[in-house]
Scaffold this active site. Structure first.
Site, mmCIF file in Angstrom:
data_model
loop_
_atom_site.group_PDB
_atom_site.id
_atom_site.type_symbol
_atom_site.label_atom_id
_atom_site.label_comp_id
_atom_site.label_asym_id
_atom_site.label_seq_id
_atom_site.Cartn_x
_atom_site.Cartn_y
_atom_site.Cartn_z
ATOM 1 N N GLN A 48 0.853 -1.191 0.000
ATOM 2 C CA GLN A 48 0.000 0.000 0.000
ATOM 3 C C GLN A 48 0.894 1.248 0.000
ATOM 4 O OE1 GLN A 48 -2.632 1.718 -0.296
ATOM 5 N NE2 GLN A 48 -4.317 0.306 -0.443
ATOM 6 N N GLY B 159 -10.966 4.683 4.544
ATOM 7 C CA GLY B 159 -12.354 5.137 4.518
ATOM 8 C C GLY B 159 -12.899 5.459 5.891
ATOM 9 N N ALA C 16 -22.307 -1.783 -0.673
ATOM 10 C CA ALA C 16 -22.311 -0.419 -1.205
ATOM 11 C C ALA C 16 -23.171 -0.294 -2.452
ATOM 12 C CB ALA C 16 -20.881 0.026 -1.498
ATOM 13 N N LEU D 149 -16.886 -6.280 -1.711
ATOM 14 C CA LEU D 149 -17.848 -7.381 -1.602
ATOM 15 C C LEU D 149 -18.819 -7.348 -2.773
ATOM 16 C CD1 LEU D 149 -19.137 -9.680 0.153
ATOM 17 C CD2 LEU D 149 -20.593 -7.893 1.143
ATOM 18 N N CYS E 268 -0.957 17.244 10.177
ATOM 19 C CA CYS E 268 -1.447 18.555 9.762
ATOM 20 C C CYS E 268 -0.819 18.900 8.417
ATOM 21 C CB CYS E 268 -1.203 19.643 10.800
ATOM 22 S SG CYS E 268 0.481 20.184 11.005
#
Length: 554
Positions: free
Chosen positions: A129, A177, A242, A273, A409
Site C-alpha cells: 500500500q 475510509g 455499497a 464485496l 497537519c
C-alpha cells in the site's frame, strides 16, 4: 511462509530506553511494530495494516528478521527491504538512510493484479500500500485532515462554505475510509457510511470515528434527516453492500448533498464485496476462485458507479476519493465512468502547487503530552494560520490516538523544515520525553504518479510520468532521510501508481538539525517543482517566492 498468527500481539516499546543501538534504528523498529499494534492495524494477525492487503512485512519470519536486523544495525549501515523481506545490510555512512524499502514494484508489462497475486502466493512479494509497508501508518488519523480539507473545499465550492444541514453519502470504513465520518462532522456535515464488515464498524465506533450505527436503511436515513434538520452534524454507519445501498437510496428518490466512495475498490479480489454475496462466501471464494470474485466485484462496482453518475447528472457534487472505482467501472463497460472527477483535481491540487500536504509526526515516548506540546509549538511558529489552528484544536478534541500518539497537519514548503527543527530542539532540551519521527503519506505533492488520483488531469498531460516519485525518493535518500521507500500500486492498485515515502528522526542532535533542514525543505520542494514543470501558475509563483533553482523555468 507463515502469514496468519492471531496469537502474535505486537506493540511498540515506549519511553526513553533503547532496544536498538541508536534512535535512528530504534525509530523504524518502533514504527514497524506500531503498524501492527491491534489498535492500529486492520488485521494484525495477518500482518495487514490497511487497504485490502497492505502489509507491514511479508510474513512473520520476515518480520522477526527485520526486527533482529534493526536491533543490531550500526550507525553506518543500511538495511535493504524488498517487498517486506530483509535482503541485505550494507556499509554506507551515518547520514545515509538506515533503511531503504522497495515494495510491490513490477516491470510495467507485468504490473497487473494477476501477476502480483501469482508472486504473492509464491512468497516472492507483498503489497505495501502506501504507509503500511513503509512503517508510517498512524491509524485513520493519517487521512482525516486530507479528507477534512476535501470536504471543506467541497462546501466552499458548492454550498457557500457552510455544510451545516448537509450530508455526505459514502462507503467503506477501513483504514482509509474510516476517516470519512469524522472528517465530515469536523467539516460540519453529516455522513452516512456503508460498510460490509461488522468488525470495521465496531472498530470505528470504538475509536470515535463514527457516532452511531443504524439498524437498517430506514433508521439510517431518519437519523441523517434528523441531524440535518437540527443542523447538528452526525455520522451514521450502516452495514450493507455499497452497490445495493447506493441503488436503493437512488430508487427512493433521496438526494444526498455530496457523494463519494472509499471502499477498497482498487483490489477487486480482496477489497470489494460483490452484490448479493455473504462475507463467508466472499472469503472462501477469494481462495478458490479469485478470478470469479474479481469479475463479480467489478460488475458490482459498475452498478455503484452508475448510481454515482446519476447523482452527478442530477447536480449532486460527486467525486472519486482515490480508490480507482471509476477505472473498474470503465473496464466493465461504463463508458462515462470518468464523467465525475477525482478529489485531487477537484479540490486539492492548489494545495499541492504550494507543496502543502500531509505532514505527520509520532511521539516515540508513547506519551500524549509530547504531541500536545508539539501542537502548541506548531501554533507558535505559524501564528497567522487560523485554519490550521482550528484543525489542531479539533484534532485534540475529537481524534483518539491509535498506538503511539501522533498528529497530522497539512503544511507546505517553507514551514515543514521549521517545524522539524523546532521539534528537534524540543527533544534536545528535554521538553519532549523521547525523539519524534516525522513522515508523511505517499499521497503528497511531489511523491506520486497516479493518473486516476493524485496526478489526474495534469495541466500538461503528464499524468502518467513516474519520473517524479523516483526523483523524490532519490533526493530524500541523498538528503539524509532516516528511511525511504519506493512503492507501486498504492491506493489505486497494480499498474496505476508509483510513489515514494520518507521518514526522518528528530533525536535532538546537531546532525539531525542538518538532515532535517535538507529533507524537510527538499521533499515538499519536489512537489512545487513537479507542478511548476507542468505549468501551474501557483506553483511557478511559489517556486520563485521560495528561491527554488529550476533550470527549465528560465
Amino acid at each position: 511462509m507463515t502469514r496468519l498468527d492471531n496469537a502474535r500481539i505486537v506493540r511498540a516499546p515506549r519511553g526513553p530506553a533503547l532496544t536498538a543501538k541508536s534512535w535512528l534504528t530504534e525509530a523504524p523498529l518502533r514504527m514497524l511494530m506500531n503498524n501492527l499494534d491491534p489498535d492500529v492495524a486492520e488485521r494484525p494477525g495477518d500482518l495487514v495494516v490497511y487497504g485490502g492487503i497492505g502489509r507491514a512485512a511479508r510474513d512473520w519470519a520476515s518480520f522477526d528478521r527485520i526486527v533482529a536486523a534493526l536491533k543490531d544495525l550500526d550507525e553506518d549501515q543500511t538495511l535493504l527491504v524488498q517487498s517486506g523481506k530483509p535482503v541485505g545490510i550494507f556499509r554506507t555512512h551515518p547520514d545515509a538512510p538506515r533503511v531503504l524499502i522497495a515494495n510491490s514494484n513490477l516491470v510495467p508489462h507485468w504490473a497487473t493484479w494477476a501477476h502480483f497475486h501469482e508472486l504473492d502466493r509464491k512468497g516472492l512479494m507483498m503489497y505495501g500500500q502506501m504507509t503500511a509497508g513503509s512503517w508510517i501508518y498512524i491509524g485513520s488519523q493519517g487521512i482525516v485532515q486530507g479528507t477534512y480539507e476535501t470536504f471543506v473545499e467541497m462546501g466552499r465550492q458548492h454550498y457557500g462554505g457552510d455544510l451545516a444541514g448537509r450530508w455526505i453519502l459514502t462507503a467503506g470504513l477501513g483504514g482509509m475510509g474510516g476517516a470519512q465520518p469524522l472528517a465530515a462532522t469536523m467539516a460540519g456535515a453529516s455522513c452516512l457510511a456503508v460498510e460490509c464488515r461488522a468488525s470495521s464498524i465496531e472498530f470505528r465506533l470504538r475509536t470515535g470515528y463514527v457516532d452511531v450505527q443504524a439498524r437498517d436503511l430506514d433508521e439510517a436515513l431518519a437519523l441523517i434527516d434528523e441531524s440535518c434538520r437540527a443542523r447538528v452534524p452526525r455520522s451514521v454507519a450502516l452495514i450493507g453492500n455499497a452497490a445495493e445501498v447506493f441503488a436503493e437510496i437512488q430508487r427512493r428518490g433521496v438526494r444526498p448533498d455530496c457523494v463519494t466512495d472509499q471502499t477498497s475498490a482498487h483490489d477487486p479480489v480482496n477489497g470489494y464485496l460483490p452484490r448479493g454475496w455473504s462475507i463467508a462466501e466472499w472469503e472462501a471464494r477469494r481462495e478458490s476462485d479469485p478470478d470469479g470474485v474479481a469479475a463479480a466485484a467489478k460488475r458490482s462496482m459498475a452498478e455503484q458507479v452508475r448510481v454515482m453518475l446519476a447523482f452527478h447528472r442530477a447536480g449532486v457534487p460527486t467525486v472519486d476519493y482515490g480508490n480507482n472505482i471509476r477505472q473498474m467501472a470503465l473496464e466493465e463497460g461504463v463508458a462515462d465512468a470518468f464523467a465525475f472527477p477525482g478529489f485531487v483535481p477537484a479540490y486539492i491540487r492548489p494545495l499541492f502547487c504550494r507543496g502543502v500536504g500531509p505532514f505527520r509526526w509520532c511521539a516515540l515516548s508513547g506519551d500524549p503530552e509530547d504531541i500536545y506540546r508539539t501542537d502548541a509549538k506548531v501554533k507558535q511558529l505559524l501564528p497567522d494560520n487560523a485554519h490550521l489552528h482550528r484543525w489542531l484544536d479539533m484534532a485534540r478534541d475529537k481524534i483518539r490516538f491509535q498506538g503511539l500518539p501522533a498528529r497530522i497537519c497539512w503544511v507546505g514548503l517553507g514551514d515543514r523544515h521549521r517545524l522539524g527543527l523546532a521539534f528537534n530542539a524540543m527533544v534536545r532540551s528535554g521538553e519532549l520525553k523521547a525523539p519524534i519521527v516525522i513522515g508523511r503519506d505517499h499521497l503528497d505533492s511531489g511523491s506520486v504518479a497516479s493518473p486516476n488520483r493524485e496526478t489526474e488531469a495534469m495541466r500538461d498531460g503528464s499524468d502518467a510520468v513516474s519520473d517524479w516519485p523516483l526523483l523524490n525518493a532519490l533526493l530524500n535518500t541523498a538528503s539524509g532521510a532516516t528511511w525511504v521507500s519506493l512503492h507501486h500500486g498504492g491506493g489505486v492498485g497494480m499498474g496505476f501508481s508509483q510513489h515514494a515515502g520518507m521518514v526522518i528522526v528528530c533525536d535532538g542532535s546537531e546532525a539531525a538539525d542538518r538532515r532535517l533542514e535538507r529533507v524537510l525543505w527538499n521533499d515538499p520542494a519536489t512537489g512545487v517543482m513537479r507542478h511548476a514543470d507542468a505549468g501551474y501558475p501557483e506553483a511557478i509563483a511559489c517556486a520563485r517566492e521560495q528561491g527554488l533553482v529550476l533550470p527549465s523555468l528560465g
